[in-house]
Design a protein around this motif. Structure first.
Motif, PDB file in Angstrom:
ATOM      1  N   MET A   1      12.761 -34.696 -86.806  1.00 38.10           N
ATOM      2  CA  MET A   1      12.189 -34.026 -87.976  1.00 38.10           C
ATOM      3  C   MET A   1      13.265 -33.303 -88.780  1.00 38.10           C
ATOM      4  O   MET A   1      13.211 -33.272 -90.000  1.00 38.10           O
ATOM      5  CB  MET A   1      11.067 -33.077 -87.550  1.00 38.10           C
TER       6      MET A   1
ATOM      7  N   GLY B   1       0.488 -33.920 -87.469  1.00 35.62           N
ATOM      8  CA  GLY B   1       1.222 -34.683 -86.472  1.00 35.62           C
ATOM      9  C   GLY B   1       2.097 -33.742 -85.655  1.00 35.62           C
ATOM     10  O   GLY B   1       2.177 -32.535 -85.928  1.00 35.62           O
ATOM     11  N   ILE B   2       2.722 -34.295 -84.633  1.00 37.78           N
ATOM     12  CA  ILE B   2       3.695 -33.538 -83.838  1.00 37.78           C
ATOM     13  C   ILE B   2       4.925 -34.427 -83.752  1.00 37.78           C
ATOM     14  O   ILE B   2       4.807 -35.628 -83.475  1.00 37.78           O
ATOM     15  CB  ILE B   2       3.157 -33.252 -82.419  1.00 37.78           C
ATOM     16  N   GLY B   3       6.087 -33.871 -84.015  1.00 36.59           N
ATOM     17  CA  GLY B   3       7.270 -34.713 -84.025  1.00 36.59           C
ATOM     18  C   GLY B   3       8.344 -34.244 -83.062  1.00 36.59           C
ATOM     19  O   GLY B   3       8.275 -33.144 -82.498  1.00 36.59           O
TER      20      GLY B   3
ATOM     21  N   THR C   1      -1.200 -32.487 -93.187  1.00 30.69           N
ATOM     22  CA  THR C   1       0.261 -32.556 -93.256  1.00 30.69           C
ATOM     23  C   THR C   1       0.657 -34.013 -93.448  1.00 30.69           C
ATOM     24  O   THR C   1      -0.197 -34.893 -93.499  1.00 30.69           O
ATOM     25  CB  THR C   1       0.935 -31.983 -91.987  1.00 30.69           C
ATOM     26  N   GLY C   2       1.951 -34.283 -93.532  1.00 29.31           N
ATOM     27  CA  GLY C   2       2.390 -35.658 -93.773  1.00 29.31           C
ATOM     28  C   GLY C   2       2.680 -36.402 -92.473  1.00 29.31           C
ATOM     29  O   GLY C   2       2.224 -36.021 -91.403  1.00 29.31           O
ATOM     30  N   GLY C   3       3.433 -37.479 -92.586  1.00 29.34           N
ATOM     31  CA  GLY C   3       3.855 -38.224 -91.395  1.00 29.34           C
ATOM     32  C   GLY C   3       3.097 -39.524 -91.198  1.00 29.34           C
ATOM     33  O   GLY C   3       2.010 -39.708 -91.735  1.00 29.34           O
ATOM     34  N   THR C   4       3.716 -40.417 -90.432  1.00 31.09           N
ATOM     35  CA  THR C   4       3.124 -41.735 -90.176  1.00 31.09           C
ATOM     36  C   THR C   4       1.818 -41.638 -89.402  1.00 31.09           C
ATOM     37  O   THR C   4       0.880 -42.389 -89.686  1.00 31.09           O
ATOM     38  CB  THR C   4       4.046 -42.625 -89.300  1.00 31.09           C
ATOM     39  N   SER C   5       1.779 -40.756 -88.407  1.00 29.03           N
ATOM     40  CA  SER C   5       0.579 -40.686 -87.568  1.00 29.03           C
ATOM     41  C   SER C   5      -0.618 -40.265 -88.393  1.00 29.03           C
ATOM     42  O   SER C   5      -1.682 -40.883 -88.328  1.00 29.03           O
ATOM     43  CB  SER C   5       0.797 -39.697 -86.416  1.00 29.03           C
ATOM     44  N   VAL C   6      -0.448 -39.193 -89.179  1.00 28.19           N
ATOM     45  CA  VAL C   6      -1.550 -38.713 -90.016  1.00 28.19           C
ATOM     46  C   VAL C   6      -1.932 -39.769 -91.061  1.00 28.19           C
ATOM     47  O   VAL C   6      -3.106 -39.988 -91.343  1.00 28.19           O
ATOM     48  CB  VAL C   6      -1.192 -37.361 -90.683  1.00 28.19           C
TER      49      VAL C   6
ATOM     50  N   ARG D   1      14.800 -35.989 -90.822  1.00 20.46           N
ATOM     51  CA  ARG D   1      13.935 -36.394 -91.932  1.00 20.46           C
ATOM     52  C   ARG D   1      13.923 -35.341 -93.030  1.00 20.46           C
ATOM     53  O   ARG D   1      13.759 -35.658 -94.199  1.00 20.46           O
ATOM     54  CB  ARG D   1      12.501 -36.569 -91.433  1.00 20.46           C
TER      55      ARG D   1
ATOM     56  N   GLU E   1       8.127 -30.316 -82.809  1.00 17.71           N
ATOM     57  CA  GLU E   1       7.984 -29.740 -84.154  1.00 17.71           C
ATOM     58  C   GLU E   1       6.586 -30.030 -84.676  1.00 17.71           C
ATOM     59  O   GLU E   1       6.061 -31.118 -84.484  1.00 17.71           O
ATOM     60  CB  GLU E   1       9.030 -30.353 -85.082  1.00 17.71           C
ATOM     61  N   ALA E   2       5.988 -29.041 -85.285  1.00 18.05           N
ATOM     62  CA  ALA E   2       4.711 -29.256 -85.971  1.00 18.05           C
ATOM     63  C   ALA E   2       4.637 -28.316 -87.161  1.00 18.05           C
ATOM     64  O   ALA E   2       5.022 -27.142 -87.058  1.00 18.05           O
ATOM     65  CB  ALA E   2       3.534 -28.999 -85.029  1.00 18.05           C
ATOM     66  N   PHE E   3       4.176 -28.834 -88.283  1.00 17.96           N
ATOM     67  CA  PHE E   3       4.077 -28.126 -89.571  1.00 17.96           C
ATOM     68  C   PHE E   3       5.167 -27.085 -89.826  1.00 17.96           C
ATOM     69  O   PHE E   3       4.904 -25.960 -90.238  1.00 17.96           O
ATOM     70  CB  PHE E   3       2.671 -27.529 -89.804  1.00 17.96           C
TER      71      PHE E   3
ATOM     72  N   LYS F   1       7.478 -39.237 -77.556  1.00 16.45           N
ATOM     73  CA  LYS F   1       7.022 -37.942 -78.068  1.00 16.45           C
ATOM     74  C   LYS F   1       6.446 -37.040 -76.976  1.00 16.45           C
ATOM     75  O   LYS F   1       6.020 -35.911 -77.269  1.00 16.45           O
ATOM     76  CB  LYS F   1       5.965 -38.143 -79.147  1.00 16.45           C
TER      77      LYS F   1
END
Ligand code: BG6
Length: 256
Positions: free
Chosen positions: A162, A155-157, A63-68, A165, A184-186, A225
């Motif tokens: 989210m 990631g988990i937001g 998935t996307g996101g800064t953490s990933v 975003r 939130e996740a995926f 988080k």
């Protein structure tokens, strides 16, 4: 490591693993909200887990996101990743191209000389668009791939962040607030009890498909988080490895 023992991090990892009911927790020292170089520590740990868990010909949904995205620089050519395929777990989100799943799979694959699959579709689809798309051969193929994923990296937001975003409408955001969405996740939004209160209608990996994969690598850090992470892990998937920082870990342990 000795450093881990001395700082009590390994004890916290054990506590968190038991509390979240998952296979493994990795805590990196420091606080991502104070020190952005923490992303590098997280990325390094996550990349080494990916290389450990990869099997020949494995399919890795991302998935996307800064953490990933922190993983990218630390992936290296590796025997187990030779024929790996990195698969975008979903279409775009908002307009930040550098953090999109599509961009990340290309980067990851390039780093370790593997292959990748992208999915260029808007995240939000109307009911009509969704049912029309579902029958497109290329979409069918992606859905089939999602049924056979070995490793998921996500990631988990924070739910409201989210929604922002994703440029969700005010109406949708109000609904999320009313329903108490926290994590939130995926594309799934969870309340404090871990109930799914909203799910984005999209072509992308679905919760059941995540749950049936062999290994799930979840990455989220920062004390802000903590609540979101806890909400998400109310429905733990045992074969998850959670990678986080010490400040999130402390906050979660205090909330227990
Ligand atoms: C993505 C997930 O990987 O990361 C989202 O698909 C999640 O569901 C997001 O909310 C968190 O992003 P960030 O930038 O905070 O790591």
């Amino acid at each position: 490591t000795l450093f881990h023992e001395l700082t009590g991090i390994s004890k916290k990892e054990q506590q968190l693993k038991a509390a979240l009911k998952i296979n493994q927790v990795i805590i990196v020292p420091s606080d991502i909200e104070q020190d952005v170089s923490t992303y590098a520590l997280i990325g390094k740990e996550a990349a080494s887990i990916v290389m450990q868990k990869a099997q020949p010909n494995c399919k890795i949904a991302v998935t996307g996101g800064t953490s990933v995205s922190s993983i990218g620089p630390y992936l290296q050519p590796h025997k187990a990743l030779q024929n790996a395929q990195f698969i975008a777990a979903r279409g775009g989100i908002g307009d930040e191209i550098t953090m999109q799943a599509n961009t990340l799979v290309a980067q990851f694959a390039e780093q370790c000389h593997a292959t990748y699959r992208t999915l260029f579709l808007p995240e939000h689809l109307s009911e009509q668009a969704y049912s029309a798309m579902k029958d497109e051969p290329i979409v069918k193929e992606m859905i089939e791939l999602y049924d056979n994923i070995n490793i998921v990296i996500h990631g988990i937001g924070d739910a409201m962040e989210m929604a922002d975003r994703r440029q969700s409408s005010e109406e949708d955001k109000q609904l999320l607030l009313e329903k108490g969405a926290i994590g939130e996740a995926f594309g799934y939004y969870f309340d404090e009890q871990g109930q799914i209160v909203h799910h984005i209608r999209t072509i992308g990996i679905q919760l059941e498909q995540v749950q049936q994969s062999d290994c799930i690598i979840a990455i989220a850090a920062g004390a802000s988080k903590a609540k979101s992470v806890q909400a998400y892990f109310k429905n733990p998937v045992r074969n998850t490895i959670f990678i986080t920082d010490e400040s999130a870990a402390n906050a979660i342990l205090e909330n227990l």
